[in-house]
Enzyme design. Sequence first.
Site, PDB file in Angstrom:
ATOM      1  N   GLU A  28     -41.204  50.447 -40.553  1.00 22.17           N
ATOM      2  CA  GLU A  28     -42.369  49.920 -39.839  1.00 22.17           C
ATOM      3  C   GLU A  28     -42.666  50.802 -38.624  1.00 22.17           C
ATOM      4  O   GLU A  28     -41.836  50.941 -37.729  1.00 22.17           O
ATOM      5  CB  GLU A  28     -42.066  48.478 -39.390  1.00 22.17           C
ATOM      6  CG  GLU A  28     -43.119  47.885 -38.478  1.00 22.17           C
ATOM      7  CD  GLU A  28     -42.736  46.475 -37.987  1.00 22.17           C
ATOM      8  OE1 GLU A  28     -41.689  45.950 -38.422  1.00 22.17           O
ATOM      9  OE2 GLU A  28     -43.489  45.927 -37.166  1.00 22.17           O
TER      10      GLU A  28
ATOM     11  N   ASP B 109     -38.969  45.521 -37.894  1.00 24.70           N
ATOM     12  CA  ASP B 109     -38.462  44.920 -36.665  1.00 24.70           C
ATOM     13  C   ASP B 109     -37.947  43.511 -36.947  1.00 24.70           C
ATOM     14  O   ASP B 109     -38.445  42.831 -37.840  1.00 24.70           O
ATOM     15  CB  ASP B 109     -39.577  44.829 -35.604  1.00 24.70           C
ATOM     16  CG  ASP B 109     -40.010  46.196 -35.110  1.00 24.70           C
ATOM     17  OD1 ASP B 109     -39.234  47.161 -35.318  1.00 24.70           O
ATOM     18  OD2 ASP B 109     -41.104  46.305 -34.532  1.00 24.70           O
TER      19      ASP B 109
ATOM     20  N   ASP C 129     -38.553  40.732 -35.845  1.00 27.59           N
ATOM     21  CA  ASP C 129     -39.417  39.713 -35.236  1.00 27.59           C
ATOM     22  C   ASP C 129     -40.383  39.162 -36.283  1.00 27.59           C
ATOM     23  O   ASP C 129     -40.300  39.512 -37.459  1.00 27.59           O
ATOM     24  CB  ASP C 129     -40.177  40.293 -34.030  1.00 27.59           C
ATOM     25  CG  ASP C 129     -41.047  41.484 -34.432  1.00 27.59           C
ATOM     26  OD1 ASP C 129     -41.223  41.736 -35.654  1.00 27.59           O
ATOM     27  OD2 ASP C 129     -41.548  42.175 -33.524  1.00 27.59           O
TER      28      ASP C 129
ATOM     29  N   ASP D 272     -43.587  39.640 -36.770  1.00 27.06           N
ATOM     30  CA  ASP D 272     -44.419  40.660 -37.412  1.00 27.06           C
ATOM     31  C   ASP D 272     -43.643  41.428 -38.475  1.00 27.06           C
ATOM     32  O   ASP D 272     -44.158  41.713 -39.550  1.00 27.06           O
ATOM     33  CB  ASP D 272     -44.954  41.650 -36.370  1.00 27.06           C
ATOM     34  CG  ASP D 272     -46.188  41.097 -35.663  1.00 27.06           C
ATOM     35  OD1 ASP D 272     -46.740  40.092 -36.158  1.00 27.06           O
ATOM     36  OD2 ASP D 272     -46.581  41.665 -34.622  1.00 27.06           O
TER      37      ASP D 272
END
Length: 637
Positions: free
Chosen positions: A427, A500, A502, A504
């Site tokens: 990403e 990541d 998280d 997203d």
Amino acid sequence: MAEKNNNQYNADQIQVLEGFEAVRKRPGMYIGTTGPRGLHHLVYEIVDNSVDEALAGFCKKINVTINEDNSVTVVDDGRGMPVDMHPKMKIPAVEVIHTVLHAGGKFGGGGYKVSGGLHGVGASVVNALSTKMEVEIARDKKLYEIEFSRGKTTKKLKEIGESKHTGSKTTFWPDPEIFEETEFNYDTLQHRLREMAFLTKGIKITLEDKRPGRKKKETFHYEGGIKEFVKHLNTNKDAIHPDIMYFEYKDKSQEVEVAMQYTDNYNELLLSYANNINTTEGGAHMAGFKSALTRVINDYGKKSKIMKENESLSGEDVREGLTAVISVKLEQPQFEGQTKTKLGNSEMRGFVETSAASNIMAFLEENPKQAQSILGKCLQASRAREAARKARALVRRQTALQGLSLPGKLADCSEKDPALSEIFLVEGDSAGGSAKQGRDRKRQAVLPLRGKILNVEKARQDKMLNSDEIKNMITAFGCGIGEEFDINKLRYHKIIIMTDADVDGAHIRTLLLTFFYRYMTPLVEGGYVYAAQPPLFRVQKNKKTWYTYSDKEQEKLLKEIEDMPGKLEIQRYKGLGEMDFNQLWETTMDYNHRTMVQITVEDATAADEIFTTLMGDKVPPRKKFIEENAKYATLDI
Ligand code: 28G
């Protein structure tokens, strides 16, 4: 070995002994596996008997409980298992049911055995594979009890009291000598019991978890049966017409039930069942349905002048966005195919085709507005398919012209053997840069992905093939997509998603999984897809460094190093970009230190639910799903 004996009773008893010993010796032959699937299969075998009693018209409620000691109790309000003496074996019928292999396996006196399919071997197999099995029966105003262990009767049938109602109650303890793992999974049972409830309209099935820390109780009860099943499957999709088409048709020895509704999706979701067994490989009933649908939509389109005489819609065109459940019941189901989930009975094809054709045509004629929406959708699908064909041909031609020209953003590995090669899908460009610097150039390739990739659930193939990120992956992997997919051409045997830690990141990972699942299914099924696990924290104390990968692990570490004097420094990583290339290698990419989660797709329905729920643009259910499945969303499984 027992000697041959002319005495009928002894011969029968020998058969009894051989029966459960055979089951314990080769449990896989009876329940498929001794893994989690086989373990849960025990519950289904018992519940199936209650469902049979419901199909016979005598049972309305089935309660399933996971007890504190991880045994399972099933209770039904049927007639109660028979307790009268078996004339030949001189033991009560309930004892025969539990100790003689295949006893009761053949249906008789009308009705269909739900368990007639995959492993329909019933209570005796569950007994053989349990350390203990307790059965309580309420009938004839009395309460009875009998007990078994590992296939044998340990307490003879006994009257233990009075009863005002009727029914059966079974508790069993799965044998740890047989099963790798004896802990039941609530969600697995929930999925199948809900499905059972949809397929048996009117029945009330409850599931209760009594284990400490995970107390939960749910009831599954659908008066509308598979009509509500379709509604449930379409919860997070947008239907393009208001009414769910539904019909049932029975003759003397067989019955069919169909529910269907079109959505604005680009995929089809067709579930078929024969005697309540999910026929994932389809078969005669599915073939009959598909052929009826294609014929009727084309006929209606022309009759209503929505289509021109020279136009024609393919099977794929008329199924785009369709959600349908097809359920048939028959007396002697033949299950074929690799996983024995393909219905072989050829008579079912015509039976389903004829009834589906007349009922679907009637619906279209009676509901011209809804028919127009459906035809419009099918025609759109047809045009898009033509465009996709051209787009695919273009991509193919480009690749052919340029030779195998790999995407510019890809940092390929030098290894040529796919079995030794892996590719990281990273990403963001900055993390992509670190990964390129930190990697093992021989065996690790890196492809950075910019931001959110296209949601393939919401786009047709032609649009998808215009997305650079998607095109890059297709060319890098080398194995094509859809019908042209060829696993033998796959250039890396590990495809590692690195996002990541998280929300997203979880979203991007889900978008990628949706794409792989829809267009490169064997990639997911074959276990080629992984999720990298970057650390959440870096902890430093006394010039020592630790990385932790979950809040729990972090807590544990902090306790352990509590008494070490020195300054404690904690860094919480918000993204991969905060790590330099050395750290990224050490924590996430190094074969010797990394942990990765292998992605598998166990069940197409569950996967579709996961993907469509997460992907759907109706925001509230998606938020709810992420909250409820935070475990899955972070892939901390
Ligand atoms: C709670 C655990 C799982 C069951 C019944 C009820 C009958 C029955 C079961 O009969 C033998 C073969 C076909 C008649 C049938 C009771 C007729 C009259 C039953 C269960 C005899 C089995 N009275 N409920 N078996 N049949 N529930 N629940 O297993 O000819 S098994």
